[in-house]
Design an enzyme around this catalytic site. Structure first.
Site, PDB file in Angstrom:
ATOM      1  N   LYS A  11       0.832  -1.210   0.000  1.00 28.07           N
ATOM      2  CA  LYS A  11       0.000   0.000   0.000  1.00 28.07           C
ATOM      3  C   LYS A  11       0.869   1.264   0.000  1.00 28.07           C
ATOM      4  O   LYS A  11       2.083   1.191   0.248  1.00 28.07           O
ATOM      5  CB  LYS A  11      -0.919  -0.048   1.222  1.00 28.07           C
ATOM      6  CG  LYS A  11      -1.935  -1.199   1.178  1.00 28.07           C
ATOM      7  CD  LYS A  11      -2.818  -1.171   2.427  1.00 28.07           C
ATOM      8  CE  LYS A  11      -3.923  -2.193   2.362  1.00 28.07           C
ATOM      9  NZ  LYS A  11      -4.793  -2.110   3.576  1.00 28.07           N
ATOM     10  N   HIS A  56      -1.931  -5.652   1.588  1.00 31.77           N
ATOM     11  CA  HIS A  56      -3.261  -6.255   1.409  1.00 31.77           C
ATOM     12  C   HIS A  56      -3.083  -7.693   0.952  1.00 31.77           C
ATOM     13  O   HIS A  56      -2.142  -7.994   0.208  1.00 31.77           O
ATOM     14  CB  HIS A  56      -4.063  -5.502   0.336  1.00 31.77           C
ATOM     15  CG  HIS A  56      -5.305  -6.242  -0.089  1.00 31.77           C
ATOM     16  ND1 HIS A  56      -6.507  -6.100   0.564  1.00 31.77           N
ATOM     17  CD2 HIS A  56      -5.498  -7.188  -1.047  1.00 31.77           C
ATOM     18  CE1 HIS A  56      -7.401  -6.922   0.006  1.00 31.77           C
ATOM     19  NE2 HIS A  56      -6.807  -7.588  -0.980  1.00 31.77           N
ATOM     20  N   ASN A  89      -1.703   0.136   6.837  1.00 35.35           N
ATOM     21  CA  ASN A  89      -1.134  -1.119   7.345  1.00 35.35           C
ATOM     22  C   ASN A  89      -0.307  -1.876   6.294  1.00 35.35           C
ATOM     23  O   ASN A  89      -0.136  -3.086   6.373  1.00 35.35           O
ATOM     24  CB  ASN A  89      -2.226  -1.984   7.982  1.00 35.35           C
ATOM     25  CG  ASN A  89      -3.349  -2.294   7.021  1.00 35.35           C
ATOM     26  OD1 ASN A  89      -3.275  -1.959   5.833  1.00 35.35           O
ATOM     27  ND2 ASN A  89      -4.388  -2.945   7.507  1.00 35.35           N
ATOM     28  N   TYR A 127     -12.521  -2.118  -3.252  1.00 34.94           N
ATOM     29  CA  TYR A 127     -12.981  -2.233  -1.859  1.00 34.94           C
ATOM     30  C   TYR A 127     -14.506  -2.176  -1.732  1.00 34.94           C
ATOM     31  O   TYR A 127     -15.023  -1.859  -0.662  1.00 34.94           O
ATOM     32  CB  TYR A 127     -12.334  -1.148  -1.004  1.00 34.94           C
ATOM     33  CG  TYR A 127     -10.915  -1.470  -0.563  1.00 34.94           C
ATOM     34  CD1 TYR A 127     -10.652  -2.597   0.233  1.00 34.94           C
ATOM     35  CD2 TYR A 127      -9.843  -0.660  -0.916  1.00 34.94           C
ATOM     36  CE1 TYR A 127      -9.359  -2.893   0.651  1.00 34.94           C
ATOM     37  CE2 TYR A 127      -8.539  -0.957  -0.498  1.00 34.94           C
ATOM     38  CZ  TYR A 127      -8.308  -2.078   0.289  1.00 34.94           C
ATOM     39  OH  TYR A 127      -7.031  -2.375   0.706  1.00 34.94           O
ATOM     40  N   PHE A 156     -15.113   3.691   7.516  1.00 36.69           N
ATOM     41  CA  PHE A 156     -13.750   4.031   7.089  1.00 36.69           C
ATOM     42  C   PHE A 156     -13.586   4.007   5.562  1.00 36.69           C
ATOM     43  O   PHE A 156     -12.491   4.236   5.050  1.00 36.69           O
ATOM     44  CB  PHE A 156     -12.722   3.089   7.739  1.00 36.69           C
ATOM     45  CG  PHE A 156     -12.945   1.619   7.459  1.00 36.69           C
ATOM     46  CD1 PHE A 156     -12.509   1.038   6.277  1.00 36.69           C
ATOM     47  CD2 PHE A 156     -13.580   0.812   8.393  1.00 36.69           C
ATOM     48  CE1 PHE A 156     -12.706  -0.305   6.006  1.00 36.69           C
ATOM     49  CE2 PHE A 156     -13.779  -0.557   8.136  1.00 36.69           C
ATOM     50  CZ  PHE A 156     -13.335  -1.106   6.943  1.00 36.69           C
ATOM     51  N   ARG A 193       2.868  -6.571   9.056  1.00 32.84           N
ATOM     52  CA  ARG A 193       2.157  -5.440   9.654  1.00 32.84           C
ATOM     53  C   ARG A 193       2.732  -5.072  11.018  1.00 32.84           C
ATOM     54  O   ARG A 193       2.837  -3.895  11.355  1.00 32.84           O
ATOM     55  CB  ARG A 193       0.665  -5.744   9.720  1.00 32.84           C
ATOM     56  CG  ARG A 193      -0.004  -5.566   8.346  1.00 32.84           C
ATOM     57  CD  ARG A 193      -1.403  -6.111   8.316  1.00 32.84           C
ATOM     58  NE  ARG A 193      -2.155  -5.642   7.143  1.00 32.84           N
ATOM     59  CZ  ARG A 193      -3.349  -6.120   6.812  1.00 32.84           C
ATOM     60  NH1 ARG A 193      -3.918  -7.073   7.534  1.00 32.84           N
ATOM     61  NH2 ARG A 193      -3.972  -5.646   5.741  1.00 32.84           N
ATOM     62  N   GLU A 218      -9.957 -10.751  -7.027  1.00 32.63           N
ATOM     63  CA  GLU A 218      -8.974  -9.676  -6.881  1.00 32.63           C
ATOM     64  C   GLU A 218      -7.794  -9.787  -7.844  1.00 32.63           C
ATOM     65  O   GLU A 218      -7.281  -8.770  -8.309  1.00 32.63           O
ATOM     66  CB  GLU A 218      -8.470  -9.636  -5.434  1.00 32.63           C
ATOM     67  CG  GLU A 218      -9.552  -9.182  -4.466  1.00 32.63           C
ATOM     68  CD  GLU A 218      -9.085  -9.135  -3.011  1.00 32.63           C
ATOM     69  OE1 GLU A 218      -9.880  -8.700  -2.169  1.00 32.63           O
ATOM     70  OE2 GLU A 218      -7.927  -9.532  -2.714  1.00 32.63           O
ATOM     71  N   ARG A 221      -1.895 -14.250   4.238  1.00 23.92           N
ATOM     72  CA  ARG A 221      -2.585 -13.539   5.332  1.00 23.92           C
ATOM     73  C   ARG A 221      -1.796 -13.687   6.640  1.00 23.92           C
ATOM     74  O   ARG A 221      -1.683 -12.759   7.421  1.00 23.92           O
ATOM     75  CB  ARG A 221      -3.997 -14.110   5.535  1.00 23.92           C
ATOM     76  CG  ARG A 221      -4.959 -13.894   4.392  1.00 23.92           C
ATOM     77  CD  ARG A 221      -5.477 -12.497   4.264  1.00 23.92           C
ATOM     78  NE  ARG A 221      -6.164 -12.011   5.442  1.00 23.92           N
ATOM     79  CZ  ARG A 221      -6.827 -10.850   5.481  1.00 23.92           C
ATOM     80  NH1 ARG A 221      -6.885 -10.070   4.403  1.00 23.92           N
ATOM     81  NH2 ARG A 221      -7.415 -10.450   6.578  1.00 23.92           N
ATOM     82  N   THR A 246      -5.098  -7.064  10.804  1.00 23.76           N
ATOM     83  CA  THR A 246      -5.401  -5.748  10.227  1.00 23.76           C
ATOM     84  C   THR A 246      -4.867  -4.617  11.105  1.00 23.76           C
ATOM     85  O   THR A 246      -4.281  -3.658  10.610  1.00 23.76           O
ATOM     86  CB  THR A 246      -6.942  -5.593  10.082  1.00 23.76           C
ATOM     87  OG1 THR A 246      -7.450  -6.737   9.401  1.00 23.76           O
ATOM     88  CG2 THR A 246      -7.298  -4.332   9.323  1.00 23.76           C
TER      89      THR A 246
END
Ligand code: IDP
Ligand code: MG
Length: 138
Positions: free
Chosen positions: A11, A117, A114, A51, A59, A104, A128, A87, A93
């Site tokens: 990100k 993704h 964070n 998203y 948010f 993270r 995705e 993950r 998160t």
């Protein structure tokens, strides 16, 4: 276990702080193959589409403007059990709750910024990956 493909994003906060090399190194050291990779800046429409599942969340607006605030790196990652393993390598998160040694925990700024993704299920990976890469790119 079967070989899976999943979507990984670095990100804007990761790129802004120059953490992309360290993050990519962890991906490779943990046995993922990077089948495709590109550095791009999302449009607002692309971020909102990506998203869409969070459109009703408080948010959402902030998340979409953050995700378009700078460039991101998109990757298709492949290995056995790639979806769950990516993950796990990312961590929770909220970086304050992320396990030691996760990306993270070590790199994220806060719950929004964070750093990474990852698709959260085979169904999301199936949606995705094509959001960023056409089959012709593999
Ligand atoms: P995930 O990225 O771990 O799958 P999701 O719940 O799918 O987490 O949320 C998507 C992204 O939205 C998060 O990675 C984070 O950037 C942002 N986000 C989620 N919850 C919050 C929040 O409570 N405050 C601010 N940003 C959030
Ligand atoms: Mg998610």
């Amino acid at each position: 276990m079967t070989i899976e493909r999943t979507l990984g994003l670095i990100k804007p906060d990761g790129l802004e702080r120059g953490k992309q090399g360290l993050i990519i190194d962890r991906i490779l050291q943990n046995g993922f193959k990077i089948l495709a990779m590109k550095q791009i800046r999302l449009t607002k429409a692309q971020a909102e589409g990506f998203y869409a599942e969070h459109a009703a969340r408080p948010f959402f607006g902030s998340l979409c403007s953050y995700m378009t605030s700078g460039q991101i790196i998109a990757m298709t990652l492949e290995k056995e059990n790639a979806i769950a393993d990516w993950r796990k390598l990312m961590g929770a998160t909220n970086p304050e709750k992320a396990d030691a040694g996760t990306i993270r925990k070590d790199f994220a700024v806060d719950m929004e910024k964070n750093s990474v993704h990852g698709s959260d299920s085979p169904a999301s990976a199936g949606r995705e990956v094509p959001h960023f890469f056409s089959n012709l790119e593999f």
